[in-house]
Design a protein around this motif. Structure first.
Motif, PDB file in Angstrom:
ATOM      1  N   PHE A 192       0.828  -1.204   0.000  1.00 25.88           N
ATOM      2  CA  PHE A 192       0.000   0.000   0.000  1.00 25.88           C
ATOM      3  C   PHE A 192       0.862   1.253   0.000  1.00 25.88           C
ATOM      4  CE2 PHE A 192      -1.937   3.400   2.551  1.00 25.88           C
ATOM      5  CZ  PHE A 192      -3.073   3.663   1.805  1.00 25.88           C
ATOM      6  N   TRP A 193       1.836   1.296   0.887  1.00 24.35           N
ATOM      7  CA  TRP A 193       2.692   2.487   0.964  1.00 24.35           C
ATOM      8  C   TRP A 193       3.620   2.602  -0.233  1.00 24.35           C
ATOM      9  CZ3 TRP A 193       1.134   6.181   3.809  1.00 24.35           C
ATOM     10  CH2 TRP A 193       0.422   5.924   4.975  1.00 24.35           C
ATOM     11  N   TRP A 194       4.058   1.463  -0.769  1.00 21.06           N
ATOM     12  CA  TRP A 194       4.930   1.533  -1.944  1.00 21.06           C
ATOM     13  C   TRP A 194       4.158   2.047  -3.157  1.00 21.06           C
ATOM     14  CZ3 TRP A 194      10.155   0.695  -2.005  1.00 21.06           C
ATOM     15  CH2 TRP A 194      10.769   0.720  -3.260  1.00 21.06           C
ATOM     16  N   SER A 195       2.920   1.617  -3.305  1.00 24.30           N
ATOM     17  CA  SER A 195       2.129   2.087  -4.442  1.00 24.30           C
ATOM     18  C   SER A 195       1.814   3.572  -4.332  1.00 24.30           C
ATOM     19  CB  SER A 195       0.832   1.280  -4.563  1.00 24.30           C
ATOM     20  OG  SER A 195      -0.020   1.525  -3.470  1.00 24.30           O
ATOM     21  N   LYS A 196       1.853   4.113  -3.084  1.00 27.50           N
ATOM     22  CA  LYS A 196       1.616   5.542  -2.895  1.00 27.50           C
ATOM     23  C   LYS A 196       2.682   6.391  -3.571  1.00 27.50           C
ATOM     24  CE  LYS A 196      -2.159   5.937  -0.472  1.00 27.50           C
ATOM     25  NZ  LYS A 196      -3.310   6.730  -0.973  1.00 27.50           N
ATOM     26  N   ALA A 197       3.844   5.812  -3.828  1.00 25.20           N
ATOM     27  CA  ALA A 197       4.907   6.566  -4.509  1.00 25.20           C
ATOM     28  C   ALA A 197       4.496   6.964  -5.919  1.00 25.20           C
ATOM     29  CB  ALA A 197       6.188   5.738  -4.556  1.00 25.20           C
ATOM     30  N   HIS A 211      -0.415   4.733 -12.279  1.00 22.31           N
ATOM     31  CA  HIS A 211       0.610   4.874 -11.244  1.00 22.31           C
ATOM     32  C   HIS A 211       2.008   4.640 -11.826  1.00 22.31           C
ATOM     33  CE1 HIS A 211      -2.761   4.720  -8.476  1.00 22.31           C
ATOM     34  NE2 HIS A 211      -1.962   4.885  -7.449  1.00 22.31           N
ATOM     35  N   ILE A 212       2.131   3.561 -12.580  1.00 18.71           N
ATOM     36  CA  ILE A 212       3.445   3.196 -13.117  1.00 18.71           C
ATOM     37  C   ILE A 212       3.883   4.189 -14.184  1.00 18.71           C
ATOM     38  CG2 ILE A 212       4.778   1.386 -14.233  1.00 18.71           C
ATOM     39  CD1 ILE A 212       2.683  -0.614 -13.143  1.00 18.71           C
ATOM     40  N   VAL A 249       9.721   0.056 -10.886  1.00 24.74           N
ATOM     41  CA  VAL A 249       9.635  -1.394 -10.683  1.00 24.74           C
ATOM     42  C   VAL A 249       8.899  -1.703  -9.381  1.00 24.74           C
ATOM     43  CG1 VAL A 249      10.983  -3.487 -10.269  1.00 24.74           C
ATOM     44  CG2 VAL A 249      11.688  -1.880 -12.048  1.00 24.74           C
ATOM     45  N   GLY A 250       9.233  -0.959  -8.325  1.00 24.76           N
ATOM     46  CA  GLY A 250       8.553  -1.173  -7.045  1.00 24.76           C
ATOM     47  C   GLY A 250       7.072  -0.875  -7.119  1.00 24.76           C
ATOM     48  N   VAL A 251       6.697   0.227  -7.788  1.00 21.57           N
ATOM     49  CA  VAL A 251       5.283   0.561  -7.937  1.00 21.57           C
ATOM     50  C   VAL A 251       4.580  -0.507  -8.773  1.00 21.57           C
ATOM     51  CG1 VAL A 251       3.660   2.224  -8.940  1.00 21.57           C
ATOM     52  CG2 VAL A 251       5.632   3.038  -7.641  1.00 21.57           C
ATOM     53  N   ALA A 252       5.251  -1.006  -9.816  1.00 23.75           N
ATOM     54  CA  ALA A 252       4.645  -2.031 -10.667  1.00 23.75           C
ATOM     55  C   ALA A 252       4.382  -3.315  -9.879  1.00 23.75           C
ATOM     56  CB  ALA A 252       5.556  -2.319 -11.860  1.00 23.75           C
TER      57      ALA A 252
END
Length: 496
Positions: A316-321, A392-393, A428-431
């Motif tokens: 959840f927090w990583w996708s917030k980026a 997002h990506i 990559v992290g968001v993906a």
């Protein structure tokens, strides 16, 4: 001797006249605020009737009109604490980079004073907010004075005084009028939304005028003690700093052929959209039996089978980026810093177009392809857009790649490689986080890569954000350093 005395007497006389006039205005604002404060505290009946009558009348007038409420909420946001803090912070950092410490101190002191005065007086007065029939505005805390009206008056006024010297004389009065209009509208929206009384806003304006007048007057005394002339208010606080406070004083033109550039970008946008649409339709509806279809089917299930509460929170927090708020915040910090350091609008235009193009291409392709989300339980609930491509990506790719393309050739410092690293690691992290949460297929990630690569490649070719680094056109900071070195060598030669 008499001529010398007359020469000294005239500027001192002008200063005395301006000082007396300024002090009269500051004292008048302070006295007016004090009187209004007393009337509010004693619940003076005529003022009470006007405040509550206007609040009820405006609420009945505004509440039934949804679009008008939306516009009022957008305007009132210009006086919100987050916007004010961002504006002042960016200006202070830019001034420090440009070595304008005194102006930075002025903004810090003026801004902090407003931040302290607002909650202190609200606690002292302890006035309740208006009670309207149909609540249409959000608020927190007590009512008197209006924090939005006070903050906007002080912040926009202080910024205006700092940056007026960067404007040509013919644009200064329109700029003053524009700032006054913005401050006026912010105050009026607080009344129209039913979150403040008329006296709350009037009190904030009077207090803001008094505080801004005090700090500006102190700055003028500071100049006088340093032996500098005291300028008129329409010249700003530091006329000698005109070159340094100008956002991009060393840039002759933004683009050499703007009409051709606009045409190229529009045609390129259509071509990029066509490529996205073609790829999206293929992987969404015509790739059955292929390796891509297997990938899109198996990867979301693989992630869904391995979910844990810890990884749910981490993803959840990583996708917030890559969400809108994070992308916008980073852009609003990076672009002013680029202006402050390199004094060029073109890199800022490059980053801004990268994000605007990404958003428009994402929305258009998402609506056209209309791909369903992966057939697994998603952790973010229903969203208004479809699965292809991942917004997002795509936003993360475009932002960090654009910033890297600007920074990498402009410095040889070690930290430039941090931008390269983040431009790879963050997308990559968001993906991974978006696929883990069941929001996207792997080919949605591929679509985001396709969008970012094609759009940034087109922008780089058209805008050429690093054109100023070409031979014979050095960056502003380097040019100043070389000029300073030339001056020192010249002085050394004359000394020899």
């Amino acid at each position: 001797m008499s001529a010398v005395i007359d020469g000294l007497r005239r500027p001192l006389g002008h200063f005395t006249e301006r000082t007396l006039a300024g002090l009269a205005l500051v004292l008048g604002a302070g006295v007016g605020f004090g009187l209004l404060l007393v009337l509010v505290r004693v619940h003076w009946t005529p003022l009470y009737d006007v405040d509550h009558g206007v609040a009820a009348w405006l609420n009945a007038l505004v509440a039934p009109h949804g679009p008008l409420v939306t516009v009022l909420n957008a305007l009132t946001g210009l006086g919100g604490r987050s916007v004010i803090i961002w504006l002042v912070s960016v200006a202070v950092i830019g001034l420090l980079i440009r070595r304008q410490g005194r102006l930075a101190v002025f903004l810090i002191v003026t801004g902090l004073g407003a931040l302290i005065l607002d909650p202190a007086l609200k606690t002292l007065v302890d006035r309740l907010r208006p009670e309207v029939k149909v609540p249409i505005g959000s608020y927190a805390g007590d009512s008197f004075p209006s924090g939005h009206a006070l903050g906007s008056f002080v912040a926009y006024g202080a910024l205006l005084l700092v940056f007026l010297p960067a404007m040509s004389p013919r644009w200064r009065k329109p700029a003053i009028a524009l700032v006054a209009l913005v401050v006026l509208l912010i105050g009026l929206t607080r009344i129209a939304l039913g979150v403040h009384f008329v006296s709350d806003v009037l009190g904030a304006w009077l207090l803001g005028a008094a505080w801004l007048g005090v700090t500006a007057y102190a700055f003028r005394l500071w100049r006088l003690e340093r032996g500098r002339r005291v300028p008129g208010w329409t010249e700003g606080l530091e006329p000698e700093a005109a070159h340094e406070v100008a956002p991009a004083p060393d840039e002759a033109h933004l683009l050499p052929h703007p009409r051709a550039a606009v045409f190229e970008l529009l045609v390129g946008w259509v071509l990029v959209f066509g490529a996205l649409y073609g790829f999206g339709m293929f992987v969404s509806y015509h790739a059955g039996g292929t390796f891509l279809a297997t990938l899109d089917s198996e990867v979301p299930r693989w992630f869904a089978d391995r979910r844990t509460p810890a990884w749910d929170g981490f993803s959840f927090w990583w996708s917030k980026a890559g969400d809108t708020h994070a992308i916008l915040l980073i852009s609003l910090v990076f672009c002013p810093l680029v202006l402050a350091v390199w004094r060029r609008w073109r890199p800022v235009l490059f980053v801004a177009l990268a994000m605007f193009g990404e958003l428009s291409l994402f929305l258009a392709a998402s609506a056209a392809v209309d791909r369903p989300r992966p057939p697994v339980g998603n952790l973010d609930g229903p969203l208004p857009t479809s699965s292809f491509p991942s917004g997002h990506i795509a936003a993360t790719i475009c932002l960090w790649a654009a910033m890297t393309l600007v920074v990498l050739p402009r410095t040889d410092r070690w930290w430039r490689w941090l931008f390269v690293t983040l431009a790879v690691v963050l997308p990559v992290g968001v993906a991974v986080s978006r696929m883990y949460r069941g929001m996207h297929h792997p080919t949605d990630f591929m679509g985001a890569i396709l969008l970012g690569t094609l759009w940034l490649g087109l922008l780089y070719w058209v805008v050429r954000p690093n054109e100023d680094l070409a031979e014979g056109n050095r960056p502003a900071i380097e040019s100043e350093q070389v000029d300073e070195l030339d001056d020192e060598l010249a002085r050394a030669g004359r000394a020899d």
